[in-house]
Design an enzyme around this catalytic site. Structure first.
Site, PDB file in Angstrom:
ATOM      1  N   VAL A  60     -23.416  -9.744 -18.927  1.00  0.00           N
ATOM      2  CA  VAL A  60     -23.759  -8.298 -19.110  1.00  0.00           C
ATOM      3  C   VAL A  60     -22.522  -7.268 -19.331  1.00  0.00           C
ATOM      4  O   VAL A  60     -22.950  -6.554 -20.203  1.00  0.00           O
ATOM      5  CB  VAL A  60     -24.730  -7.592 -17.890  1.00  0.00           C
ATOM      6  N   GLY A  74     -31.388 -12.933 -18.568  1.00  0.00           N
ATOM      7  CA  GLY A  74     -31.426 -11.740 -17.620  1.00  0.00           C
ATOM      8  C   GLY A  74     -30.263 -11.096 -17.812  1.00  0.00           C
ATOM      9  O   GLY A  74     -29.463 -10.981 -18.615  1.00  0.00           O
ATOM     10  N   GLU A  75     -30.195  -9.967 -16.732  1.00  0.00           N
ATOM     11  CA  GLU A  75     -29.231  -9.165 -16.567  1.00  0.00           C
ATOM     12  C   GLU A  75     -29.062  -8.061 -17.575  1.00  0.00           C
ATOM     13  O   GLU A  75     -28.213  -6.987 -17.470  1.00  0.00           O
ATOM     14  CB  GLU A  75     -27.623  -9.961 -16.790  1.00  0.00           C
ATOM     15  N   GLY A  76     -29.913  -7.834 -18.624  1.00  0.00           N
ATOM     16  CA  GLY A  76     -29.915  -7.271 -19.531  1.00  0.00           C
ATOM     17  C   GLY A  76     -29.105  -7.601 -20.731  1.00  0.00           C
ATOM     18  O   GLY A  76     -29.010  -6.801 -21.828  1.00  0.00           O
TER      19      GLY A  76
END
Length: 635
Positions: free
Chosen positions: A382, A601-603
């Protein structure tokens, strides 16, 4: 709640008998003149309600006359942090004495008056401080993403040399009789008192027509060394003071797009924190207030955007999905063309899950806290993607089991140490899910107030794809087999266990379609609830919310169930390879901008889509029309 005094002390501010100012944890207040510019609204500052009791009755004749009251409120309202436009004219000695006397009349704990005012007009000293400020500004700007770096590097420090004099306000925490009322129990009261002296000086200077600029991005220890201060003194503020030709009409940081002020309605609570409402109005929760603020897209702006798209110097429809994205951005902002969604901020909400005990992942639960530390140190995906696209990263602890040490970039908002196991009953209590929802709303509000024009969802929580699958099933009607994926890459046996766990969680928590918050509490995680609030907060502020993968998708389902119009603010950054994400996007009616079979995930996926979102708005804003270009339209 008023501060509790130390045993045997009065706990008062000098002769006026008021209670100690409430304390917050952390360092001595530094007056970010740039961050404290919320002006008092004119009407609220001067109006006397027609149905209010006469002043003579309510104030026993102690109120000032109308003109005098208006002068006080006008001074507060028009105070500005002045950074440019100082004239070199010297300040008359009697004028300087008056504003210093006003500062010296500030309330202080134990009547200690722990401040001193070092008036600096020596050019060499000021040059030394100026060089420190410039180096600090440039160093901090290098740590920011592109748009924010450019805005920050434009903040002026030349006033240190241009103003006729500087004033360093210092504090001596040991000054005054001992034991000092309130001070020994609460050591921060001394610098708090000194901050009040700064405010008095600032207001008096404004009333006299003098500009004051607070140089807030200086390391106070460096300033203390440059000024050769005794070691027992701390610098509270370094001010530039002088005559100016005019005062800015609005706070400079607001005019420059760096930040907006928080409205008063966000800051007033009744009886307990969270029951918000201005005096005379019925208190409401933050969630209720946010839902009420969410509205549909502006039909006028949508129509104008579609019309402009049809006239742009390109074949109609040739930009594909980006054309509809730009139309939605216009409808969301209420203007065509819409503002470019920059700067952007990704908020990574982190929490742990009781369902981890069911063996749905081989990863140990402590990895959640370890990954949070990796985010904070800048070493995660991220961080790399955010640096690439120029986005800020904020990490929010809403439910990590471990204690996380204070760190720059970390917001400690822990609601609980993880959730309960949803196969045994609700994962969260209703108060917990409401607190997490409102945490997400507040993070969204604060990021927008800080000048961000696009919000990006991020998440971290070992085992969080399992509650995501359960939420997708609950809100869309999908089966556990269709909604449950491999998450971090589990083997076939673990995947079968996950499917069974999702089924058992749904059986243990029957879905009530009329209670979407209850469904979120029963099956979700603390980061899911916070992300749902983040979506609601962004929608209420009418800024785009760029969704990441299945965790964000399941949270957006919750937000849409709570407030259907919140989907208008949502843009699907990518399509995760997790099967539940496709079901969520179909239910929400969102088309992903990127499909790269990612499931981190994480953005991460949403960050990769950010340039596309921004490009769609820029094209609508910058591309010429056929008429402007002299291009003959197709028949």
């Amino acid at each position: 709640m008023p501060a509790r005094s130390a045993p045997g002390t009065a706990g008062t501010h000098e002769e006026d008998g008021t209670q100690d100012a409430p304390s917050t944890s952390g360092a001595a207040p530094r007056a970010h003149g740039d961050g404290q510019e919320g002006a008092v609204p004119h009407a609220a500052a001067t109006r006397v309600d027609a149905d209010a009791e006469p002043l003579a009755r309510t104030s026993a004749g102690q109120a000032y006359a109308d003109a005098e009251r208006e002068a006080v409120y006008r001074t507060i309202r028009e105070r500005r942090d002045v950074r440019v436009g100082f004239r070199p004219d010297p300040i008359a000695h009697d004028l300087l004495t008056r504003i210093l006397e006003a500062a010296h009349q500030a309330p202080s704990v134990g009547h200690a008056k722990p401040w001193d005012f070092l008036v600096v007009d020596d050019r060499a000293l000021r040059t030394r401080v100026h060089d420190l400020a410039r180096a600090e500004r440039e160093g901090h700007a290098r740590s920011l993403p592109g748009t924010r770096a450019h805005a920050f590097s434009g903040l002026k420090v030349e006033a240190i040399l241009e103003a006729p004099l500087n004033i360093a306000v210092t504090v001596d925490p040991t000054r005054g009789p001992r034991p000092a009322a309130g001070r020994d129990a609460r050591p921060m009261n001394a610098p708090y008192s000194a901050a009040l002296a700064v405010e008095n000086l600032w207001l008096a200077a404004r009333a006299e027509g003098l500009g004051v600029g607070w140089v807030s991005f200086l390391d106070e220890r460096d300033v203390a060394r440059a000024l050769d201060l005794p070691p027992h003194l701390d610098v509270v503020a370094y001010l530039c003071v002088g005559h100016v030709d005019e005062f800015p009409t609005e706070p400079e940081l607001g005019l420059g797009g760096w930040a907006k002020g928080r409205p008063l309605s966000w800051a007033v609570h009744h009886d307990r924190y969270g029951r918000r409402g201005l005096p005379g109005r019925e208190p409401t929760s933050l969630l209720e207030e946010t839902i009420a603020a969410i509205g549909a897209l502006s039909a006028r702006a949508v129509e104008e955007a579609r019309d402009r798209q049809s006239r742009m110097a390109k074949p109609p429809g040739s930009l594909g999905v980006l054309e509809e994205v730009s139309v939605r951005l216009a409808g969301l902002s209420g203007e065509c063309p819409p503002p470019i969604p920059e700067p952007a901020a990704v908020a990574v909400f982190a929490g742990d899950h009781g369902v981890h005990a069911q063996g749905v992942t081989p990863w140990p639960q402590e990895v959640t806290a370890q990954m949070v530390q990796t985010f904070l140190s800048g070493g995660a995906v991220v961080n790399a993607f955010a640096a690439q696209v120029g986005a800020d990263v904020t990490v929010v602890d809403v439910g990590v089991v471990a204690d996380l040490p204070p760190s720059q970039g970390l917001l400690p908002r822990k609601v609980a140490r993880g959730t309960a196991d949803p196969t045994q009953g609700p994962a969260m209590t209703r108060p917990q899910v409401l607190q997490a929802l409102e945490t997400g709303i507040e993070v969204a509000r604060d990021l927008v107030s800080a000048g961000h024009r696009c919000l990006i969802t991020g998440d971290m929580g070992i085992a969080n794809t399992t509650p995501s699958a359960a939420l997708v099933c609950a809100y869309t009607g999908a089966s556990p087999e269709d909604a449950t994926g491999v998450g971090t890459g589990v083997d076939e046996q673990t995947h079968k266990r996950k499917v069974d766990v999702v089924r058992r969680a749904l059986e243990a928590n029957p879905v009530d379609a009329s209670d979407p918050v209850g469904t979120l509490a029963a099956l979700g995680g603390l980061e899911h609830a916070a992300l749902a609030g983040f979506v609601l907060g962004g929608a209420a502020m009418r800024v785009p919310v760029l969704l990441d993968g299945v965790i964000a998708g399941s949270a957006a389902l919750a937000a849409a169930a709570i407030s259907p119009e919140s989907v208008s603010a949502c843009f699907a950054g990518h399509r995760s390879s997790e099967p539940g994400h496709a079901a969520a996007l179909d239910h929400l009616g969102l088309r992903p901008l990127v499909d790269l079979e990612m499931r981190l995930g994480e953005g991460s996926g949403a960050l990769l889509a950010l340039p596309m979102l921004q490009a769609s708005a820029r094209a609508l804003r910058s591309v010429a029309t056929l008429e402007d270009s002299g291009i003959t339209a197709a028949p």
